[in-house]
Design a protein around this motif. Sequence first.
Motif, PDB file in Angstrom:
ATOM      1  N   LYS A 230       0.829  -1.208   0.000  1.00 19.99           N
ATOM      2  CA  LYS A 230       0.000   0.000   0.000  1.00 19.99           C
ATOM      3  C   LYS A 230       0.855   1.245   0.000  1.00 19.99           C
ATOM      4  CE  LYS A 230      -4.261  -1.703   1.907  1.00 19.99           C
ATOM      5  NZ  LYS A 230      -5.071  -1.900   3.089  1.00 19.99           N
ATOM      6  N   ARG A 231       2.143   1.055   0.173  1.00 19.15           N
ATOM      7  CA  ARG A 231       3.020   2.218   0.155  1.00 19.15           C
ATOM      8  C   ARG A 231       4.252   1.856  -0.649  1.00 19.15           C
ATOM      9  NH1 ARG A 231       4.118   6.057   5.266  1.00 19.15           N
ATOM     10  NH2 ARG A 231       5.060   7.725   4.045  1.00 19.15           N
ATOM     11  N   TYR A 232       4.477   2.540  -1.707  1.00 16.99           N
ATOM     12  CA  TYR A 232       5.636   2.196  -2.513  1.00 16.99           C
ATOM     13  C   TYR A 232       6.206   3.448  -3.175  1.00 16.99           C
ATOM     14  CZ  TYR A 232       1.834   2.120  -5.945  1.00 16.99           C
ATOM     15  OH  TYR A 232       0.742   2.458  -6.684  1.00 16.99           O
ATOM     16  N   GLY A 233       7.370   3.323  -3.788  1.00 19.68           N
ATOM     17  CA  GLY A 233       8.022   4.473  -4.430  1.00 19.68           C
ATOM     18  C   GLY A 233       9.516   4.430  -4.178  1.00 19.68           C
ATOM     19  N   SER A 234      10.240   5.416  -4.756  1.00 19.76           N
ATOM     20  CA  SER A 234      11.702   5.414  -4.644  1.00 19.76           C
ATOM     21  C   SER A 234      12.166   5.711  -3.226  1.00 19.76           C
ATOM     22  CB  SER A 234      12.292   6.466  -5.593  1.00 19.76           C
ATOM     23  OG  SER A 234      11.906   7.758  -5.129  1.00 19.76           O
TER      24      SER A 234
ATOM     25  N   PHE B 280       1.347   6.731  -1.137  1.00 18.33           N
ATOM     26  CA  PHE B 280       0.821   6.296   0.149  1.00 18.33           C
ATOM     27  C   PHE B 280      -0.673   6.012  -0.041  1.00 18.33           C
ATOM     28  CE2 PHE B 280       1.027   7.517   4.970  1.00 18.33           C
ATOM     29  CZ  PHE B 280       0.506   6.268   5.283  1.00 18.33           C
ATOM     30  N   LYS B 281      -0.925   4.701  -0.274  1.00 18.55           N
ATOM     31  CA  LYS B 281      -2.304   4.291  -0.538  1.00 18.55           C
ATOM     32  C   LYS B 281      -3.083   4.272   0.772  1.00 18.55           C
ATOM     33  CE  LYS B 281      -4.050   0.455  -3.355  1.00 18.55           C
ATOM     34  NZ  LYS B 281      -5.283   1.023  -3.630  1.00 18.55           N
ATOM     35  N   GLU B 282      -4.334   4.719   0.698  1.00 20.09           N
ATOM     36  CA  GLU B 282      -5.219   4.711   1.868  1.00 20.09           C
ATOM     37  C   GLU B 282      -4.554   5.347   3.081  1.00 20.09           C
ATOM     38  OE1 GLU B 282      -6.592   0.673   2.296  1.00 20.09           O
ATOM     39  OE2 GLU B 282      -7.497   0.681   0.316  1.00 20.09           O
ATOM     40  N   ALA B 283      -3.945   6.491   2.835  1.00 23.65           N
ATOM     41  CA  ALA B 283      -3.235   7.182   3.913  1.00 23.65           C
ATOM     42  C   ALA B 283      -4.216   7.777   4.914  1.00 23.65           C
ATOM     43  CB  ALA B 283      -2.350   8.286   3.331  1.00 23.65           C
ATOM     44  N   LEU B 284      -5.387   8.170   4.421  1.00 20.95           N
ATOM     45  CA  LEU B 284      -6.367   8.817   5.297  1.00 20.95           C
ATOM     46  C   LEU B 284      -7.751   8.253   5.032  1.00 20.95           C
ATOM     47  CD1 LEU B 284      -5.044  12.395   4.598  1.00 20.95           C
ATOM     48  CD2 LEU B 284      -5.053  11.329   6.867  1.00 20.95           C
TER      49      LEU B 284
END
Length: 430
Positions: A285-289, A397-401
């Motif tokens: 659900k959270r990814y990136g450099s 940041f998926k589904e952060a809030l």
Amino acid sequence: MVDRENAIEVRHITKMFRVYYDKGTELKDKVLFSKRNKYENRKVLDDISFSVKRGEAIGLVGKNGCGKSTTLKMLTRIIYPNSGEIEMNGRVSSLIELGAGFHPDMSGRENIYTNAAIFGLTKKEIDARLEDIIAFSELEEYIDNPVRTYSSGMYTRLAFSVAINVDADILLIDEILAVGDANFQAKCFNKLREIKANGTTIVIVSHSLGQIEQICDRSIWIKNGKIAAEGIPKNVHMEYLDYMNEERIEQEEKERVRLQRQEMKERIEREEKERIEKENEKKRKRYGSGDAKFTNVRILDKDGNPQTTFRTGDEMTLDLDYEVYKKVVDGVFGFGVFRNDGLWVYGTNTRIDRFDNFDIEENGNYKVKLSDISLIPGQYWVDVTIEWGDGHPVDYFKEALRFEVVSNIGDTGVYRMPHDWKLTIPVTNK
Ligand SMILES: Nc1ncnc2c1ncn2[C@@H]1O[C@H](COP(=O)(O)OP(=O)(O)OP(=O)(O)O)[C@@H](O)[C@H]1O
């Protein structure tokens, strides 16, 4: 012999056997366990005492491996106890290792002579009973052939015939009545009764409790190296069978518990697997450099207070702190709103909203004010993003809030479309 009435006296015998450990077949096991103690001393019989009166017949019973044959072998002096004493009063004939003394190249007749001589009979005595022995064995036609040409049944018949015709005082029999064909078995059985009637002391090991009951005056039940019970065969056998039955039930109970434990183990493993999968899911659900990352994210109401519940039409602000670990050239901030069933409600970013290019170099904060959330009541998720100019994620940041929209209006759909009604029919306020 303490009591001359006794043909056999067994006093406090203990017998141990070395049981060797299996080191395993794999090289790893062999190496790992190479120094391990390779055997243990197992106590098969533990301080056992009993006596057998002259002319008495006793049966030894107990479950497989309890030490019945071991006891008999010690009475025959094939093996010896580690401690304790055995006294035998009289000539012993044993039907334990049938035909152990037979010479394969000698004929049946010659073997009768040598074998009977081992039991202590003179040539004259043997001559006198040779015909009986041959007749009992039913081997008349083959008696002058070498015994190596005999079938195992013929071999057994000859051995049995010798052993019961040597006028022993004590006869030791191990499962003998289980060998040979049914007719011969019946013949042996009758012969044993005859021998017993003539006053020979008999010790029988048999799994056939019925046979013991028919021949023996007493049964001795060996359990866990001790005598568990002794007495009238029927009574001892009843107790023994009850125990075996209980043990069977216990085994079934153990098996049930084992299955339950296995099921529980499998469930725990499954749950652990699911937990790991969920964890991985969360990570996905959270990814990136990772060159920059959101640190603190929240939703504020119009007064600037953290809030997660809003009315349709309220104002809300996404308030997002981030840290930068490496300069992000031509950075893009974005957000997306999703209904909890996955419906993508809205998404935009600073590039779509025509911001001039900017680099993200230092820790900072960005805010997005949504002045009118015209959403229909429900649960919503917000994804927040930092991206490179080419769309690659820096921190997605998926589904952060999460926030909830409530309303008492009752309209339906995804969002409230601003609308005006113009009715051409007269409306009466009631
Ligand atoms: N020579 C031996 N070396 C090691 N262990 C032995 C030896 N002989 C017997 N045992 C072990 O001693 C135990 C008793 O064996 P024994 O043959 O006396 O049992 P049993 O009551 O006659 O059994 P069954 O009814 O199966 O014939 C068993 O666990 C057996 O494996």
